[in-house]
Design an enzyme around this catalytic site. Structure first.
Site, PDB file in Angstrom:
ATOM      1  N   ASP A 157      20.574   7.854 -15.845  1.00  0.00           N
ATOM      2  CA  ASP A 157      19.487   6.870 -15.844  1.00  0.00           C
ATOM      3  C   ASP A 157      18.189   7.445 -15.266  1.00  0.00           C
ATOM      4  OD1 ASP A 157      21.492   5.204 -16.651  1.00  0.00           O
ATOM      5  OD2 ASP A 157      21.183   3.704 -15.092  1.00  0.00           O
ATOM      6  N   HIS A 185      21.983  10.301 -12.462  1.00  0.00           N
ATOM      7  CA  HIS A 185      20.538  10.224 -12.700  1.00  0.00           C
ATOM      8  C   HIS A 185      20.011  11.621 -12.994  1.00  0.00           C
ATOM      9  CE1 HIS A 185      21.563   6.621 -10.415  1.00  0.00           C
ATOM     10  NE2 HIS A 185      20.558   6.046 -11.049  1.00  0.00           N
TER      11      HIS A 185
END
Ligand code: ZN
Length: 437
Positions: A255, A396
């Site tokens: 993300d 991430h």
């Protein structure tokens, strides 16, 4: 050797050095990366995106501005007691580079809090002359009577389109030459955009106003890159992967990217015959379009993670739709790609959101906590210790440590018989298995 010759040699060394210096100063290309900071705190949420260039003076003022906004937010807000109503700071950016000579940047701050009737908006912009190493204001850029022309366009537009934004009795005081020295404009390849933040407007007006003026209608003192339709070419996205649906599968997801780490992450995946799903932010698609194209061509999946990471579950329906759709649009236009999954920001999803999007929602089952843990080993352990068939791992692609952890996670899981799949493939496999049962 006599003194005279020494002097001549010395003279040439000085001139040579100067020429060398000027040459390399001109040749120095602007490098830019977009930094993203996300903080999911019990009492507040922070989502900040800003450009970092290799121009020290510019980076310094940007960083100082970000720090100032953060300090203001944390001292005046950020103390809500309820998880459902956390205070939020979001700073988004616009960035445009003109001919390697001028860089235009806008930073837009948004603060929402249970203490406020309406969210706060504020804008701060820079128009940086790279050769001269200084910030320019509109007064420096507008030639002859263009200053008056611009002011009269602004006045006319406010009167006709935003009649309640400024009291008629105040309009001449506000739309004055004072605006030409404010850091409140952005220039891309088509328009000059002037921002009126709410503190410049009537006290009961809370929205920020953006007035777009086509560059063709203004005479500027500098040469800017005007819009030319670039030849957009899209790669053939045709990666083929064979998956055995009867064997264990796992989906890696990343993300908040892309970032300067994303390229290496997709290389690591490729070298290991693995793949992942990247939930990207719309505001970074243009600058990172090449790495995103390569990512798709390698067989990775891209998902939608909103435009600038606002807390989606709090937004009005219109603003929620705008966050999702503007991201879909920029990916369609830049990458010829249309995500089918939405990963809600801060993992928070409401029925209202589900009702207002056609995208499927993807959450995760394993959080590596790579946003919090500093140790690569701990991240690897989180990702691998409790894993089961069909899990979705959250990471991430904005941290160096996540990239390092990935190098270890892939072989560990492959050793245990896991196949890496995208989120779409994972759901397809679940459907196939239901049919097989
Ligand atoms: Zn996120």
């Amino acid at each position: 050797m006599n003194k005279k010759w020494l002097l001549v040699i010395f003279f040439f060394l000085i001139i040579g050095g100067l020429v060398f210096f000027l040459f390399f100063r001109q040749k120095q290309n602007l490098k830019v990366e977009i930094l993203t900071e996300i903080e999911d705190h019990q009492r507040y949420l922070i989502g900040i995106h800003y450009p970092k260039t290799n121009i020290q003076a510019l980076d310094q003022v940007i960083e100082r501005y970000i720090e100032k906004q953060k300090t203001y937010f944390l001292t005046s807000y950020g103390d809500s007691d309820y998880l459902i109503d956390r205070d939020e700071l979001n700073i988004d950016y616009h960035y445009y580079l003109h001919n390697d000579s001028y860089v235009s940047i806008a930073l837009i701050t948004y603060i929402n809090s249970y203490k406020l009737e309406q969210p706060i908006y504020e804008v701060c912009t820079f128009f940086y002359d790279i050769q001269k190493d200084k910030n320019l204001v509109l007064k420096d850029l507008l030639v002859g009577d263009t200053q008056e022309i611009l002011l009269s366009i602004l006045k006319r537009t406010i009167q006709s389109e935003y009649p309640h934004a400024i009291l008629e009795s105040n309009i001449d005081a506000i739309i004055s030459k004072q605006l030409l020295i404010m850091n409140s404009f952005f220039i891309n390849d088509k328009d000059l955009i002037f921002y009126f933040s709410p503190d410049m407007l009537s006290s009961d007006y809370y929205d920020m106003i953006e007035i777009k003026i086509p560059l063709e209608s203004l005479k500027l003192s500098v040469t800017l890159s005007m819009s030319q339709k670039p030849n957009v070419s899209f790669p053939v996205y045709s990666a083929v992967r064979v998956i055995d649906p009867t064997q264990k599968v796992v989906a890696l997801t990343f993300d908040d990217g892309p970032s300067n780490h994303t390229k290496e992450i997709i290389d690591i995946l490729k070298e290991n015959d693995a793949c992942a799903t990247f939930f990207v932010l719309g505001n970074k698609v243009t600058l990172y379009q090449n790495v995103l194209k390569e990512s798709i061509a390698n067989g990775n999946e891209l998902g939608n993670h909103s435009y600038n990471h606002k807390w989606l579950s709090r937004l009005s329906v219109a603003n929620f739709i705008d966050q999702v759709e503007s991201t879909q649009k920029i990916m369609r236009e830049t990458l010829d790609y249309e995500p089918t999954y939405l990963r809600p920001t801060y993992g928070s999803i409401t029925n209202r959101m589900r009702k207002n999007t056609d995208l499927k929602i993807s959450l995760w089952t394993i959080d590596t906590k790579d946003w919090k843990l500093k140790s690569v080993e701990r991240i690897v352990e989180k990702a691998t210790s409790n894993i089961a068939d069909g899990d979705i791992i959250l990471m991430h692609d904005i941290f160096e440590r996540s990239k390092e952890a990935l190098k270890e996670i892939i072989p560990i899981l492959q050793e245990r018989g896991f196949q890496f799949v995208t989120v779409s493939e994972l759901n397809e496999i679940k459907r196939i298995r239901e049919r097989l049962d």
